[in-house]
Design a protein around this motif. Structure first.
Motif, PDB file in Angstrom:
ATOM      1  N   SER A   1       0.832  -1.201   0.000  1.00 31.90           N
ATOM      2  CA  SER A   1       0.000   0.000   0.000  1.00 31.90           C
ATOM      3  C   SER A   1       0.870   1.257   0.000  1.00 31.90           C
ATOM      4  O   SER A   1       1.629   1.499   0.942  1.00 31.90           O
ATOM      5  CB  SER A   1      -0.910   0.001   1.232  1.00 31.90           C
TER       6      SER A   1
ATOM      7  N   LEU B   1     -19.585  -8.318   4.326  1.00 25.96           N
ATOM      8  CA  LEU B   1     -18.209  -8.527   4.744  1.00 25.96           C
ATOM      9  C   LEU B   1     -17.736  -9.913   4.303  1.00 25.96           C
ATOM     10  O   LEU B   1     -18.190 -10.918   4.828  1.00 25.96           O
ATOM     11  CB  LEU B   1     -18.163  -8.423   6.267  1.00 25.96           C
TER      12      LEU B   1
ATOM     13  N   ASN C   1     -10.869  -7.634  10.358  1.00 25.18           N
ATOM     14  CA  ASN C   1     -11.952  -7.711   9.378  1.00 25.18           C
ATOM     15  C   ASN C   1     -11.747  -6.793   8.176  1.00 25.18           C
ATOM     16  O   ASN C   1     -12.119  -7.143   7.061  1.00 25.18           O
ATOM     17  CB  ASN C   1     -13.290  -7.358  10.045  1.00 25.18           C
ATOM     18  N   LEU C   2     -11.154  -5.610   8.429  1.00 31.02           N
ATOM     19  CA  LEU C   2     -11.072  -4.603   7.363  1.00 31.02           C
ATOM     20  C   LEU C   2      -9.662  -4.404   6.817  1.00 31.02           C
ATOM     21  O   LEU C   2      -9.496  -3.757   5.795  1.00 31.02           O
ATOM     22  CB  LEU C   2     -11.567  -3.238   7.896  1.00 31.02           C
ATOM     23  N   GLY C   3      -8.664  -4.926   7.515  1.00 29.55           N
ATOM     24  CA  GLY C   3      -7.282  -4.639   7.145  1.00 29.55           C
ATOM     25  C   GLY C   3      -6.869  -3.299   7.743  1.00 29.55           C
ATOM     26  O   GLY C   3      -7.725  -2.502   8.145  1.00 29.55           O
ATOM     27  N   THR C   4      -5.557  -3.034   7.790  1.00 30.05           N
ATOM     28  CA  THR C   4      -5.085  -1.789   8.408  1.00 30.05           C
ATOM     29  C   THR C   4      -5.577  -0.541   7.655  1.00 30.05           C
ATOM     30  O   THR C   4      -6.075   0.407   8.282  1.00 30.05           O
ATOM     31  CB  THR C   4      -3.552  -1.797   8.507  1.00 30.05           C
TER      32      THR C   4
ATOM     33  N   GLY D   1      -8.248  -0.271   5.903  1.00 31.55           N
ATOM     34  CA  GLY D   1      -9.689  -0.215   6.163  1.00 31.55           C
ATOM     35  C   GLY D   1      -9.984   0.354   7.534  1.00 31.55           C
ATOM     36  O   GLY D   1     -10.947   1.113   7.717  1.00 31.55           O
ATOM     37  N   LEU D   2      -9.152   0.000   8.506  1.00 32.84           N
ATOM     38  CA  LEU D   2      -9.306   0.531   9.859  1.00 32.84           C
ATOM     39  C   LEU D   2      -9.099   2.040   9.861  1.00 32.84           C
ATOM     40  O   LEU D   2      -9.856   2.792  10.500  1.00 32.84           O
ATOM     41  CB  LEU D   2      -8.309  -0.155  10.804  1.00 32.84           C
TER      42      LEU D   2
ATOM     43  N   ALA E   1      -9.549   4.072   7.378  1.00 32.44           N
ATOM     44  CA  ALA E   1     -10.700   4.688   6.708  1.00 32.44           C
ATOM     45  C   ALA E   1     -11.899   4.739   7.651  1.00 32.44           C
ATOM     46  O   ALA E   1     -12.636   5.734   7.694  1.00 32.44           O
ATOM     47  CB  ALA E   1     -11.043   3.899   5.450  1.00 32.44           C
ATOM     48  N   TYR E   2     -12.075   3.682   8.423  1.00 25.82           N
ATOM     49  CA  TYR E   2     -13.187   3.628   9.397  1.00 25.82           C
ATOM     50  C   TYR E   2     -13.052   4.763  10.429  1.00 25.82           C
ATOM     51  O   TYR E   2     -14.011   5.457  10.740  1.00 25.82           O
ATOM     52  CB  TYR E   2     -13.194   2.266  10.087  1.00 25.82           C
TER      53      TYR E   2
ATOM     54  N   LYS F   1     -13.837   8.116   9.006  1.00 21.88           N
ATOM     55  CA  LYS F   1     -15.288   8.269   8.867  1.00 21.88           C
ATOM     56  C   LYS F   1     -15.918   8.656  10.214  1.00 21.88           C
ATOM     57  O   LYS F   1     -16.790   9.516  10.278  1.00 21.88           O
ATOM     58  CB  LYS F   1     -15.871   6.940   8.367  1.00 21.88           C
TER      59      LYS F   1
END
Lengths: 313, 297
Positions: free
Chosen positions: A27, A156, B93-96, B98-99, B101-102, B105
């Motif tokens: 990333s 999910l 659950n979301l990946g780093t 994703g975390l 981004a959460y 938000k």
């Protein structure tokens, strides 16, 4: 730069003889922020740049489906011969077998991150089995539960490798460590809680000397804020119950003893997450320094992938 | 307070945490996750001598604070962030990314201007210090939103996972900028750690003033979770007499009797206080015994 990558990097950097020198994350965003945050570590999102250097050892903590290609690349480019891979070794038996053939040519240390082997409770249970505290094991019941996807509502979709591989592999490895080779007798998969995925798996196995066992694996179980790996082992002379918190020995004639972590000399030089992670990493480092075999190595860990493949077939 | 020793109520049981047995935590989870029941326990502990509440910032503890605040009982607050188990589950659950981004938000939804401003600056300039400030403002805003009395935390602590990872990865900039930032907010900067001697060693090498920070770390008779050893932790404690060190896990998650824990605490009078979790009314009543014991140090 996922949670397991940071965990291992931190523990390794705390070991006096070790220094983390480089990290790779695909990333670009993670790379940019990590580059600024980690002053003494080279961070890159370019795998070719990462592979230009030679390292004493590399830890692979990427998602399971990427393990095979990354490890093959590391070997083929001669980046290092000492490789640690987070469990499971690969996505399946075929890939794991291919990797085991590859390491036959290399002369380094290899290891797979089944950390439960380094937890004091599971180690105590194995010691009790070795000293025949319950006589010969007759049957066992193994379970792995987590609440990771208890409230998932279809959107999910886990990308980690499926419930048996991602969550169940720990208790499968422990069972192989305790009892040796196991054959699948029957497997059933739970109803899906999410699109294209399984919520749980149950299967039965048999081992040597008439041993029978059953596994129950689910990541949709309510009340498990942390994953729990446990076994109940019945022998001719008693029962051993073990999970990450405790070991209980019940003798057939009556009486029982329970050992918690607290009773089993659980201290480590640097505690992060759980003590077993430190012991696991220290074991790998020691194997490199002493040029000895790490356990579980790729060959041992490949047996977990073989068994999972047979469950999923 | 007696002799300056502080007695705090801990929140581990409210999150279903038991370092003795997760099975035990599950058994008591039905009543203990009810915020009204938990607020009642904290209030009862306060009536029996507790000086404050140490808590991870989560929806559960914010609900408890809200209830206590409404009844005019806001205790002295020691906030811990992040609520690690919640974030670890999200990362699984979301990946780093994703975390991250959460979290972004959540900051936007909260409408907290300071957090958004620092967050935007942090992203645009790729500045980790700005992101850290955005995160702290976000968590402080959550606490302030739960409390109607306008009381801000006495101490804001980094969770042990963040503290210990950052120590091992030599993130000196994080500790220094975090301490400076908290001091400008007039909130005591704190650190939860399971590697107490390691932290003191690093802070000393980095020239960080230990008198200005609060630390919470395990101390108990059997040395449970005292890394690398009980002896080393006790010796380190003796070497920093001016630092606010609060002992946690004094009961080793229920493995040790209260009377034994008190005997041990009396053997380390350098500690500034203790934090003990409550899951039953009896535990809350035990705070009177603990308070009397601390008074004799």
């Amino acid at each position: 730069m996922g949670k397991m990558g940071l965990l291992h990097a931190s523990i390794l950097n705390s070991i006096p003889s070790v220094r983390v020198t480089a990290m790779y994350d695909k990333s670009p965003i993670m790379k940019r922020f990590s580059d600024k945050a980690l002053n003494n570590i080279y961070v890159t999102d370019n795998f070719n740049k990462f592979t230009r250097s030679k390292y004493n050892a590399v830890f692979v903590t990427t998602p399971i489906p990427t393990h095979f290609s990354i490890v093959m690349e590391i070997y083929s480019q001669g980046i290092t011969n000492n490789i640690f891979v987070e469990k499971t070794l690969t996505s399946g038996d075929q890939q794991s077998t291919a990797l085991c053939q590859e390491i036959a040519a290399a002369c380094g240390v290899n290891m797979v991150g089944y950390m439960c082997r380094f937890a004091v409770t599971y180690g105590k249970a194995r010691a009790l089995l070795k000293e025949q505290a319950i006589g010969n094991p007759i049957s066992f019941s193994a379970y792995t539960y987590s609440s990771d996807f208890t409230n998932a509502k279809g959107k999910l979709v886990p990308v980690r490798g499926g419930v048996t591989r991602d969550l169940g592999s720990h208790v499968i490895d422990l069972s192989l460590w305790y009892f040796g080779d196991l054959d699948i007798e029957q497997a059933t998969h739970g109803s899906s809680a999410m699109a294209n995925d399984e919520s749980g798996t149950r299967f039965r196995v048999s081992g040597s000397d008439g041993l029978t066992g059953e596994f129950d694996i689910s990541w949709c179980k309510a009340g498990y804020r942390l994953p729990e790996f446990g076994l109940v082992i019945t022998g001719a002379k008693g029962v051993i119950t073990v999970n990450a918190d405790l070991v209980k020995l019940e003798k057939s004639g009556g009486g029982s003893i329970t050992w918690h972590r607290h009773d089993l000399n659980d201290n480590v030089p640097f505690l992060l997450g759980a003590s077993e992670y430190y012991r696991e990493d220290a074991h790998f480092v020691r194997a490199i320094l002493e040029n000895s075999r790490a356990d579980p190595d790729f060959t041992t860990a490949a047996k977990v992938d073989q068994l999972i493949d047979r469950v999923e077939r | 307070m007696h002799n300056g020793k502080i007695l705090l109520v801990g929140d581990n049981p409210f999150h279903g945490v038991s370092h003795l047995s997760q099975g035990r935590a599950r058994e008591r989870s039905h009543e203990i996750t009810n915020p009204e029941y938990c607020a009642g326990l904290v209030s009862l502990a306060m009536e029996n001598g507790a000086d404050g509440f140490m808590f991870s910032i989560s929806e559960t503890t914010l609900s408890i604070l809200k209830l206590m605040s409404r009844s005019g009982k806001t205790p002295r607050l020691y906030a811990i962030a992040p609520a690690a188990s919640d974030y670890v589950r999200l990362a699984s659950n979301l990946g780093t990314p994703g975390l991250a981004a959460y979290l972004a938000k959540q900051v936007i939804i909260s409408g907290n201007i300071k957090a958004m401003a620092y967050g935007v600056n942090g992203v645009m300039a790729q500045n980790p210090v700005s992101l850290m400030k955005a995160y702290i403002f976000h968590e402080l805003y959550r606490i302030e939103s739960a409390i109607i009395t306008g009381v801000k935390p006495y101490c804001f602590m980094l969770h042990e996972i963040v503290t210990d990872m950052s120590l091992a990865l030599d993130l000196k900039w994080l500790f220094k900028s975090y301490i400076d930032f908290m001091l400008t907010l007039k909130i005591k900067p704190g650190f939860e750690t399971r590697n107490f001697p390691y932290l003191i060693d690093k802070f000393t090498k980095w020239g960080i003033n230990l008198d200005k920070v609060a630390l919470v770390t395990p101390f108990n008779e059997i040395g449970f979770q005292m890394s690398p050893s009980k002896t080393k932790c006790e010796r380190t404690l003796e070497s920093i007499p001016k630092t606010e060190v609060i002992a946690m896990s004094i009961l080793a998650s229920g493995h040790i009797m209260l009377s034994e824990a008190i005997d041990y605490i009396k053997s380390i009078p350098q500690i500034s206080g203790v934090v003990v979790g409550v899951s039953k009314e009896k535990h809350a009543h035990d705070f009177k015994i603990l308070k009397d014991a601390l008074a004799t140090l």
